[in-house]
Scaffold this motif. Structure first.
Motif, PDB file in Angstrom:
ATOM      1  N   UNK A 103      37.230  47.580  56.371  1.00 37.47           N
ATOM      2  CA  UNK A 103      38.482  46.914  56.741  1.00 37.47           C
ATOM      3  C   UNK A 103      39.058  46.110  55.577  1.00 37.47           C
ATOM      4  N   UNK A 104      38.266  45.908  54.526  1.00 36.90           N
ATOM      5  CA  UNK A 104      38.759  45.203  53.347  1.00 36.90           C
ATOM      6  C   UNK A 104      38.829  46.113  52.123  1.00 36.90           C
ATOM      7  N   UNK A 105      38.821  47.416  52.379  1.00 33.81           N
ATOM      8  CA  UNK A 105      38.902  48.391  51.293  1.00 33.81           C
ATOM      9  C   UNK A 105      39.887  49.482  51.687  1.00 33.81           C
ATOM     10  N   UNK A 106      40.790  49.810  50.783  1.00 36.05           N
ATOM     11  CA  UNK A 106      41.827  50.769  51.133  1.00 36.05           C
ATOM     12  C   UNK A 106      42.434  51.381  49.886  1.00 36.05           C
ATOM     13  N   UNK A 107      42.978  52.590  50.049  1.00 44.41           N
ATOM     14  CA  UNK A 107      43.793  53.208  49.002  1.00 44.41           C
ATOM     15  C   UNK A 107      45.068  53.713  49.654  1.00 44.41           C
ATOM     16  N   UNK A 108      46.159  53.591  48.930  1.00 42.81           N
ATOM     17  CA  UNK A 108      47.461  53.938  49.500  1.00 42.81           C
ATOM     18  C   UNK A 108      48.341  54.513  48.398  1.00 42.81           C
ATOM     19  N   UNK A 111      52.363  53.295  48.804  1.00 43.00           N
ATOM     20  CA  UNK A 111      52.766  51.988  48.257  1.00 43.00           C
ATOM     21  C   UNK A 111      52.133  51.691  46.902  1.00 43.00           C
ATOM     22  N   UNK A 112      51.213  52.545  46.448  1.00 41.41           N
ATOM     23  CA  UNK A 112      50.580  52.337  45.150  1.00 41.41           C
ATOM     24  C   UNK A 112      49.590  51.188  45.150  1.00 41.41           C
ATOM     25  N   UNK A 113      48.570  51.293  46.016  1.00 35.94           N
ATOM     26  CA  UNK A 113      47.616  50.193  46.187  1.00 35.94           C
ATOM     27  C   UNK A 113      46.191  50.730  46.195  1.00 35.94           C
ATOM     28  N   UNK A 114      45.301  50.003  45.519  1.00 30.64           N
ATOM     29  CA  UNK A 114      43.857  50.210  45.621  1.00 30.64           C
ATOM     30  C   UNK A 114      43.229  48.848  45.868  1.00 30.64           C
ATOM     31  N   UNK A 115      42.417  48.742  46.918  1.00 31.91           N
ATOM     32  CA  UNK A 115      41.719  47.496  47.181  1.00 31.91           C
ATOM     33  C   UNK A 115      40.266  47.810  47.520  1.00 31.91           C
ATOM     34  N   UNK A 116      39.343  47.100  46.870  1.00 32.05           N
ATOM     35  CA  UNK A 116      37.919  47.297  47.105  1.00 32.05           C
ATOM     36  C   UNK A 116      37.241  45.933  47.174  1.00 32.05           C
ATOM     37  N   UNK A 117      36.402  45.747  48.201  1.00 31.76           N
ATOM     38  CA  UNK A 117      35.714  44.479  48.406  1.00 31.76           C
ATOM     39  C   UNK A 117      34.226  44.712  48.552  1.00 31.76           C
ATOM     40  N   UNK A 118      33.436  43.979  47.779  1.00 32.62           N
ATOM     41  CA  UNK A 118      31.988  43.998  47.895  1.00 32.62           C
ATOM     42  C   UNK A 118      31.488  42.633  48.332  1.00 32.62           C
TER      43      UNK A 118
END
Length: 242
Positions: A103-108, A111-118
């Motif tokens: 839920x805290x990691x995504x690619x799009x 919209x041009x987004x990369x999010x990664x949470x460890x």
């Protein structure tokens, strides 16, 4: 004679002052370097260069450095122009943190987004310890892009950053204080789409030991794990700028 002694003494005192100023300058520079070296950071590797073959695409690593802190959470939020490039694969270094919340990691790619949470919740001998950089920054995530158009001169990758532990913002959280110790916004990366002839080269990851990751497949803008991948070297993708 007295005049000579006075001049000699004055010259000696001036030399002592110069040496003193020089030593103070060295101390300030040394302190600045140590402070900088101990500061946690996210960085792109490489941070600039020329995309050699637009049809081949290119690869960029996001490096993490905890500085002098032990980290319980790290989140990288990266923006790119989806009209120019397309993310085809994102590979995380799963050995760095205990959990990677979906839920805290995504690619799009819209919209041009990369999010990664460890996240590592508890530091214990049985579990994964809090993250602490050993000798050199580790690969946090590896991004592989295709080039959609060469009409633009530059490709820019940037971090989203507010300084606080806000949703969808890049942070590095200290395990002791639970504060964000990422003190400044990480630098952007800029790559030229120059079509001129350039020599062959290769990219070597800064962290050789970071070889275990999980392929993240683009499905509805979210990351889905589908097995293991290795951080293999791709040659001829980017020529580093001087």
């Amino acid at each position: 004679m007295i005049y000579y002694l006075h001049m000699t003494y004055s010259t000696h005192m001036k030399q002592k002052k110069i040496v003193g100023y020089f030593l103070c300058l060295l101390i300030l520079i040394s302190s600045s370097i140590k402070a900088s070296a101990s500061s946690p950071s996210f960085t792109f590797y490489p941070s600039s260069g020329v995309v050699q073959d637009a049809q081949e695409g290119f690869t960029v690593d996001v490096l993490i450095d905890s500085g002098s802190y032990e980290l319980s959470k790290a989140r990288a939020m990266i923006k790119f122009d989806p009209k120019v490039i397309k993310l085809v694969r994102a590979s995380k270094n799963s050995s760095l943190f205990e959990q990677w919340p979906l839920e805290q990691s995504s690619t799009d790619n819209i919209n041009g987004v990369v999010i990664l949470t460890g996240v590592t919740q508890v530091d214990s001998q049985e579990g994964t310890p809090f993250y602490l950089t050993d000798t050199s920054p580790d690969v946090f995530i590896r991004l592989e892009f295709d080039v959609i158009t060469t009409k633009e001169e530059d490709i820019v990758l940037s971090f989203e950053y507010s300084g606080q532990d806000d949703d969808f913002m890049s942070v590095l959280i200290d395990s002791d204080t639970q504060n964000n110790v990422l003190a400044v916004k990480p630098q952007s990366a800029t790559f030229s789409l120059n079509s001129q002839d350039i020599p062959e080269t290769g990219l070597n990851p800064s962290a050789i030991g970071a070889i275990v990751g999980i392929i993240l497949i683009l499905v509805g803008g979210y990351i889905r794990s589908t097995g293991s991948t290795y951080f293999r070297k791709r040659t001829g993708t980017i020529v580093l700028s001087d």
